[in-house]
Design a protein around this motif. Structure first.
Motif, PDB file in Angstrom:
ATOM      1  N   ASP A   1      -6.363  38.783  30.338  1.00 47.87           N
ATOM      2  CA  ASP A   1      -5.667  37.507  30.149  1.00 47.87           C
ATOM      3  C   ASP A   1      -5.652  37.067  28.689  1.00 47.87           C
ATOM      4  O   ASP A   1      -5.792  35.877  28.381  1.00 47.87           O
ATOM      5  CB  ASP A   1      -6.284  36.396  31.011  1.00 47.87           C
ATOM      6  CG  ASP A   1      -5.974  36.562  32.496  1.00 47.87           C
ATOM      7  OD1 ASP A   1      -5.124  37.410  32.820  1.00 47.87           O
ATOM      8  OD2 ASP A   1      -6.581  35.861  33.310  1.00 47.87           O
ATOM      9  N   LEU A   2      -5.495  38.025  27.786  1.00 45.29           N
ATOM     10  CA  LEU A   2      -5.286  37.661  26.385  1.00 45.29           C
ATOM     11  C   LEU A   2      -3.968  36.910  26.282  1.00 45.29           C
ATOM     12  O   LEU A   2      -2.944  37.344  26.823  1.00 45.29           O
ATOM     13  CB  LEU A   2      -5.255  38.926  25.515  1.00 45.29           C
ATOM     14  CG  LEU A   2      -5.100  38.693  24.005  1.00 45.29           C
ATOM     15  CD1 LEU A   2      -6.318  37.981  23.432  1.00 45.29           C
ATOM     16  CD2 LEU A   2      -4.877  40.026  23.280  1.00 45.29           C
ATOM     17  N   ASP A   3      -3.979  35.762  25.626  1.00 49.18           N
ATOM     18  CA  ASP A   3      -2.790  34.930  25.494  1.00 49.18           C
ATOM     19  C   ASP A   3      -1.967  35.236  24.256  1.00 49.18           C
ATOM     20  O   ASP A   3      -0.738  35.137  24.279  1.00 49.18           O
ATOM     21  CB  ASP A   3      -3.195  33.451  25.463  1.00 49.18           C
ATOM     22  CG  ASP A   3      -3.574  32.935  26.839  1.00 49.18           C
ATOM     23  OD1 ASP A   3      -2.708  32.929  27.727  1.00 49.18           O
ATOM     24  OD2 ASP A   3      -4.730  32.535  27.027  1.00 49.18           O
ATOM     25  N   VAL A   4      -2.640  35.588  23.157  1.00 51.94           N
ATOM     26  CA  VAL A   4      -1.931  35.752  21.889  1.00 51.94           C
ATOM     27  C   VAL A   4      -2.856  36.469  20.918  1.00 51.94           C
ATOM     28  O   VAL A   4      -4.083  36.347  21.000  1.00 51.94           O
ATOM     29  CB  VAL A   4      -1.513  34.370  21.321  1.00 51.94           C
ATOM     30  CG1 VAL A   4      -2.739  33.493  21.029  1.00 51.94           C
ATOM     31  CG2 VAL A   4      -0.651  34.492  20.074  1.00 51.94           C
ATOM     32  N   THR A   5      -2.278  37.217  19.992  1.00 53.99           N
ATOM     33  CA  THR A   5      -3.079  37.833  18.927  1.00 53.99           C
ATOM     34  C   THR A   5      -2.235  38.006  17.675  1.00 53.99           C
ATOM     35  O   THR A   5      -1.008  38.148  17.754  1.00 53.99           O
ATOM     36  CB  THR A   5      -3.645  39.198  19.359  1.00 53.99           C
ATOM     37  OG1 THR A   5      -4.501  39.714  18.313  1.00 53.99           O
ATOM     38  CG2 THR A   5      -2.546  40.213  19.623  1.00 53.99           C
ATOM     39  N   SER A   6      -2.897  37.978  16.540  1.00 49.46           N
ATOM     40  CA  SER A   6      -2.241  38.386  15.303  1.00 49.46           C
ATOM     41  C   SER A   6      -2.196  39.908  15.262  1.00 49.46           C
ATOM     42  O   SER A   6      -2.864  40.593  16.040  1.00 49.46           O
ATOM     43  CB  SER A   6      -2.990  37.840  14.087  1.00 49.46           C
ATOM     44  OG  SER A   6      -4.331  38.299  14.075  1.00 49.46           O
ATOM     45  N   VAL A   7      -1.414  40.428  14.362  1.00 51.34           N
ATOM     46  CA  VAL A   7      -1.317  41.876  14.166  1.00 51.34           C
ATOM     47  C   VAL A   7      -2.291  42.283  13.066  1.00 51.34           C
ATOM     48  O   VAL A   7      -2.361  41.644  12.018  1.00 51.34           O
ATOM     49  CB  VAL A   7       0.125  42.267  13.784  1.00 51.34           C
ATOM     50  CG1 VAL A   7       0.194  43.722  13.338  1.00 51.34           C
ATOM     51  CG2 VAL A   7       1.059  42.048  14.971  1.00 51.34           C
ATOM     52  N   GLY A   8      -3.049  43.332  13.318  1.00 54.39           N
ATOM     53  CA  GLY A   8      -3.943  43.872  12.300  1.00 54.39           C
ATOM     54  C   GLY A   8      -3.301  45.031  11.565  1.00 54.39           C
ATOM     55  O   GLY A   8      -2.217  45.503  11.944  1.00 54.39           O
ATOM     56  N   ASN A   9      -3.949  45.513  10.536  1.00 58.16           N
ATOM     57  CA  ASN A   9      -3.390  46.645   9.804  1.00 58.16           C
ATOM     58  C   ASN A   9      -3.269  47.892  10.671  1.00 58.16           C
ATOM     59  O   ASN A   9      -2.329  48.690  10.548  1.00 58.16           O
ATOM     60  CB  ASN A   9      -4.223  46.951   8.561  1.00 58.16           C
ATOM     61  CG  ASN A   9      -5.691  47.157   8.846  1.00 58.16           C
ATOM     62  OD1 ASN A   9      -6.416  46.190   9.088  1.00 58.16           O
ATOM     63  ND2 ASN A   9      -6.172  48.397   8.830  1.00 58.16           N
ATOM     64  N   HIS A  10      -4.214  48.086  11.611  1.00 55.88           N
ATOM     65  CA  HIS A  10      -4.177  49.307  12.420  1.00 55.88           C
ATOM     66  C   HIS A  10      -3.069  49.291  13.459  1.00 55.88           C
ATOM     67  O   HIS A  10      -2.715  50.354  13.996  1.00 55.88           O
ATOM     68  CB  HIS A  10      -5.535  49.537  13.087  1.00 55.88           C
ATOM     69  CG  HIS A  10      -6.536  50.143  12.165  1.00 55.88           C
ATOM     70  ND1 HIS A  10      -6.490  51.461  11.767  1.00 55.88           N
ATOM     71  CD2 HIS A  10      -7.610  49.607  11.531  1.00 55.88           C
ATOM     72  CE1 HIS A  10      -7.492  51.715  10.949  1.00 55.88           C
ATOM     73  NE2 HIS A  10      -8.181  50.599  10.780  1.00 55.88           N
ATOM     74  N   GLU A  11      -2.504  48.139  13.749  1.00 55.96           N
ATOM     75  CA  GLU A  11      -1.331  48.133  14.616  1.00 55.96           C
ATOM     76  C   GLU A  11      -0.134  48.811  13.960  1.00 55.96           C
ATOM     77  O   GLU A  11       0.863  49.110  14.617  1.00 55.96           O
ATOM     78  CB  GLU A  11      -0.974  46.698  15.016  1.00 55.96           C
ATOM     79  CG  GLU A  11      -1.590  46.251  16.326  1.00 55.96           C
ATOM     80  CD  GLU A  11      -2.957  45.595  16.203  1.00 55.96           C
ATOM     81  OE1 GLU A  11      -3.580  45.298  17.225  1.00 55.96           O
ATOM     82  OE2 GLU A  11      -3.394  45.378  15.041  1.00 55.96           O
ATOM     83  N   PHE A  12      -0.245  49.079  12.645  1.00 51.27           N
ATOM     84  CA  PHE A  12       0.820  49.777  11.929  1.00 51.27           C
ATOM     85  C   PHE A  12       0.533  51.268  11.748  1.00 51.27           C
ATOM     86  O   PHE A  12       1.290  51.951  11.047  1.00 51.27           O
ATOM     87  CB  PHE A  12       1.043  49.120  10.556  1.00 51.27           C
ATOM     88  CG  PHE A  12       1.659  47.755  10.634  1.00 51.27           C
ATOM     89  CD1 PHE A  12       3.021  47.602  10.865  1.00 51.27           C
ATOM     90  CD2 PHE A  12       0.880  46.618  10.493  1.00 51.27           C
ATOM     91  CE1 PHE A  12       3.587  46.336  10.951  1.00 51.27           C
ATOM     92  CE2 PHE A  12       1.438  45.356  10.574  1.00 51.27           C
ATOM     93  CZ  PHE A  12       2.801  45.213  10.804  1.00 51.27           C
ATOM     94  N   ASP A  13      -0.520  51.772  12.373  1.00 48.02           N
ATOM     95  CA  ASP A  13      -0.863  53.184  12.189  1.00 48.02           C
ATOM     96  C   ASP A  13       0.280  54.110  12.583  1.00 48.02           C
ATOM     97  O   ASP A  13       0.482  55.168  11.978  1.00 48.02           O
ATOM     98  CB  ASP A  13      -2.112  53.540  12.996  1.00 48.02           C
ATOM     99  CG  ASP A  13      -3.389  53.040  12.346  1.00 48.02           C
ATOM    100  OD1 ASP A  13      -3.327  52.614  11.177  1.00 48.02           O
ATOM    101  OD2 ASP A  13      -4.449  53.078  13.004  1.00 48.02           O
ATOM    102  N   GLU A  14       1.025  53.730  13.617  1.00 46.42           N
ATOM    103  CA  GLU A  14       2.146  54.565  14.062  1.00 46.42           C
ATOM    104  C   GLU A  14       3.491  53.925  13.734  1.00 46.42           C
ATOM    105  O   GLU A  14       4.525  54.360  14.232  1.00 46.42           O
ATOM    106  CB  GLU A  14       2.040  54.849  15.559  1.00 46.42           C
ATOM    107  CG  GLU A  14       0.827  55.693  15.936  1.00 46.42           C
ATOM    108  CD  GLU A  14       0.862  56.156  17.379  1.00 46.42           C
ATOM    109  OE1 GLU A  14       1.915  56.663  17.824  1.00 46.42           O
ATOM    110  OE2 GLU A  14      -0.162  56.016  18.064  1.00 46.42           O
ATOM    111  N   GLY A  15       3.478  52.904  12.883  1.00 50.66           N
ATOM    112  CA  GLY A  15       4.715  52.317  12.402  1.00 50.66           C
ATOM    113  C   GLY A  15       5.197  51.119  13.184  1.00 50.66           C
ATOM    114  O   GLY A  15       4.706  50.800  14.266  1.00 50.66           O
ATOM    115  N   ALA A  16       6.192  50.444  12.615  1.00 49.40           N
ATOM    116  CA  ALA A  16       6.713  49.197  13.183  1.00 49.40           C
ATOM    117  C   ALA A  16       7.418  49.424  14.517  1.00 49.40           C
ATOM    118  O   ALA A  16       7.341  48.583  15.420  1.00 49.40           O
ATOM    119  CB  ALA A  16       7.668  48.539  12.188  1.00 49.40           C
TER     120      ALA A  16
END
Length: 598
Positions: free
Chosen positions: A140-155
């Motif tokens: 039940d995560l509602d929201v999160t910011s994006v971290g640098n590792h969310e870009f490991d495989e690109g946008a």
């Protein structure tokens, strides 16, 4: 202008007493005189003041199963001055703790501060982190910011994690249904398209319940392009965190949203590694340093709390805002070992948070609670798919090979493995360098499954090196090698040094009593006993991330005559297989190549 969202908390909860050790921070813990008499009870709109529970965590990095070794422990400072170590983490336990924490809280929102995925263990990483997104939906995560590792495989891959759909190359893993994506919004306020200037994803999101509104602005660290592959952030611009938060805080206020929380994938360094260290001693925020301390002092007072991450540290601090008023700044370590429980008291008359009443505590995700059965089922399902790959033995070790220290035993092992692989491609190779941030977990001696103690499985090796880099060879002059060593402790890395792990044969002294580049004692740098010749050319191996100048090592990006080799994980596994056996396991390296003066 992104729309606000009225997202109702799903009501299924498990029963049980709230559990978990905690460290508590508060501002003044006081409301206006009439506050207690005017708190909403029963009827959600019967009182002026309403407590809202904010649960948060950060830097999960796809650790669905309990992390092993030091990655699965936290330290607690005891009243008698001793330190106790507590086993922590595992999403089955995190789910139970969060669900218990929500009991009795009609107003509860759960937020993250980035790096939920990326650099993940094989169970998640093998499937492009779809298992972790599924688990976060169940949490039940509602929201999160994006971290640098969310870009490991690109946008594009980040957009797929948000919106769903099968992987463009590997297809659908579940033949009965396609991947649905995240039920929660990823926020990228300061990550914009180079051409259009528009945020990559939503810049903010508004949580609403029975007239209570809290806005969340999500940013990642502006230095992301320096620590991920260039391909992963191609066409994107990373703006200043403070400027971006202040901009969107004004926009939220124009929409009559006065209560605002910033989710920042940037962090600080507390003076102690104990999760319950008081970083408000002797005064507000005195016990924390690093980028977040400066950011917190400049983010507009309109923001009521900062949930942070990136540095994998634990803290609950009150750092003064630009008006000089203490403001809560939190971080919940990493790998799901902690979660933060913050109370925001909402004033219905003003629509704002009563800052003097904010309370916050970090809680340990202990493993002495029941596992959440739905998460266990999810893990079992993905483990069944991963088992044929994950359980294959690749080597044997004589003891735990950890990542502790300026130079770590595991860093030595990986550098030696890369040098051996480089020599197989080019006998002229003489040196290998490994970035410490690319080593994600220790090699634990205790068996993780049925393989037996001391056996290193492919899954365990993958957890150590999950980035799918290649091992590249370049020519560097001796002067360039020395400059690269100096860049460990100067320039972009001066405030937070990144000490390269080095292969056998390279030795030097690091003098931490000095500052900047002078910390590297240049006349001590030797290769196989001989001083480095500034004018000579050396064949040097490193992963593709470093060869592109990553982590602030711009000099390594200036290498010439590049030879692109194979996968770094394959090089690591091949080296272990060739140099260990059940009867002759790999000895724990002594980590004696870098002499440190302090």
């Amino acid at each position: 202008m992104p729309p606000t969202t009225d997202r109702h908390r799903r009501t299924h909860r498990i029963l049980g007493a709230a559990a978990g050790l905690a460290t508590v921070g508060a501002l003044v813990s006081a409301l206006p005189a009439d506050a207690q008499e005017n708190k909403g009870q029963g009827n959600p709109q019967s009182g002026r003041y309403q407590d809202v529970q904010l649960l948060s965590f950060n830097d999960l990095h796809g650790n669905l199963e309990p992390p092993t070794g030091s990655s699965g422990r936290v330290t607690e400072h005891e009243a008698d001055g001793t330190t106790k170590t507590i086993d922590a983490g595992g999403v089955e336990y995190l789910a139970t703790h969060l669900r218990q924490a929500r009991q009795g809280h009609k107003y509860s929102v759960t937020a993250g501060a980035g790096d939920m995925v990326g650099a993940s263990p094989l169970l998640s990483g093998l499937f492009h982190d779809e298992p972790t997104i599924d688990a976060l939906n169940k949490l039940d995560l509602d929201v999160t910011s994006v971290g640098n590792h969310e870009f490991d495989e690109g946008a594009k891959e980040l957009a797929r994690l948000q919106n769903g759909g099968c992987h463009p190359e590997d297809g659908c893993y579940d033949k009965s249904q396609k991947f649905k994506g995240a039920n929660f919004p990823y926020l990228t306020a300061n990550v914009t398209d180079d051409k259009t200037g528009k945020p990559l994803l939503k810049p903010y999101w508004v949580w609403k319940k029975s007239g209570v509104k809290i806005g969340f602005i999500g940013v990642t660290l502006k230095g992301t392009p320096n620590i991920v592959s260039a391909e992963g952030v191609k066409g994107l611009k990373f703006g200043d965190e403070v400027e971006t938060i202040n901009k969107y805080a004004k926009e939220l206020q124009k929409q009559h949203v006065q209560s605002i929380v910033a989710l920042i994938h940037e962090g600080g360094m507390p003076a102690s590694g104990d999760y319950n260290y008081d970083c408000d001693s002797p005064g507000p925020g005195d016990g924390i340093s690093g980028p977040i301390a400066d950011i917190a002092k400049h983010v507009t007072p309109a923001v009521d709390a900062l949930v942070t991450g990136h540095t994998h540290q634990a803290y609950v601090c009150t750092i003064p805002d630009p008006a000089g008023h203490p403001r809560m700044v939190t971080s919940a370590s990493s790998f799901g070992r902690l979660y933060t429980d913050t109370t925001l008291t909402y004033d219905r008359a003003t629509g704002d948070v009563v800052r003097t009443a904010v309370k916050s505590a970090n809680h340990v995700v202990t493993r002495d609670v029941a596992k959440a059965s739905d998460i266990t089922g999810l893990i079992d399902r993905w483990n069944t798919l991963a088992a044929p790959v994950a359980s294959r033995p690749v080597g044997y070790i004589a003891g735990e090979i950890d990542t502790n220290g300026t130079e770590s035993p595991l860093g030595d092992l990986i550098a030696d493995a890369q040098l051996a692989y480089a020599k197989s491609l080019d006998p002229e190779a003489v040196l290998a360098l490994m970035n410490p941030g690319g080593i994600r977990a220790p090699l634990t001696y205790a068996a993780s499954g049925s393989e037996g103690d001391g056996v290193v499985t492919y899954g365990e090796a993958y957890t150590v090196q999950p980035f799918a880099n290649t091992v590249n060879l370049v020519d560097l002059t001796g002067a360039q090698v020395i400059t690269a060593l100096q860049q460990q402790v100067s320039g972009a890395n001066e405030a937070s040094p990144k000490i390269l792990q080095v292969s056998e044969g390279l030795t030097y002294t690091l003098d931490l009593t000095k500052s900047g580049a002078a910390r590297v004692v240049t006349d001590s740098v030797r290769l196989n006993g001989s001083a480095i010749d500034p004018a000579a050319t050396y064949r040097v191996a490193m992963n593709s991330f470093l060869a592109g100048g990553g982590d602030g090592f711009t000099e390594l990006g200036n290498g010439t005559d590049m030879l692109i080799g194979g996968d770094d994980l394959e090089a690591f596994g091949t080296y272990l297989t060739a140099n260990s056996s059940a009867s002759a396991p790999y000895a724990v390296p002594t980590a004696d190549r870098i002499t440190v003066r302090q």
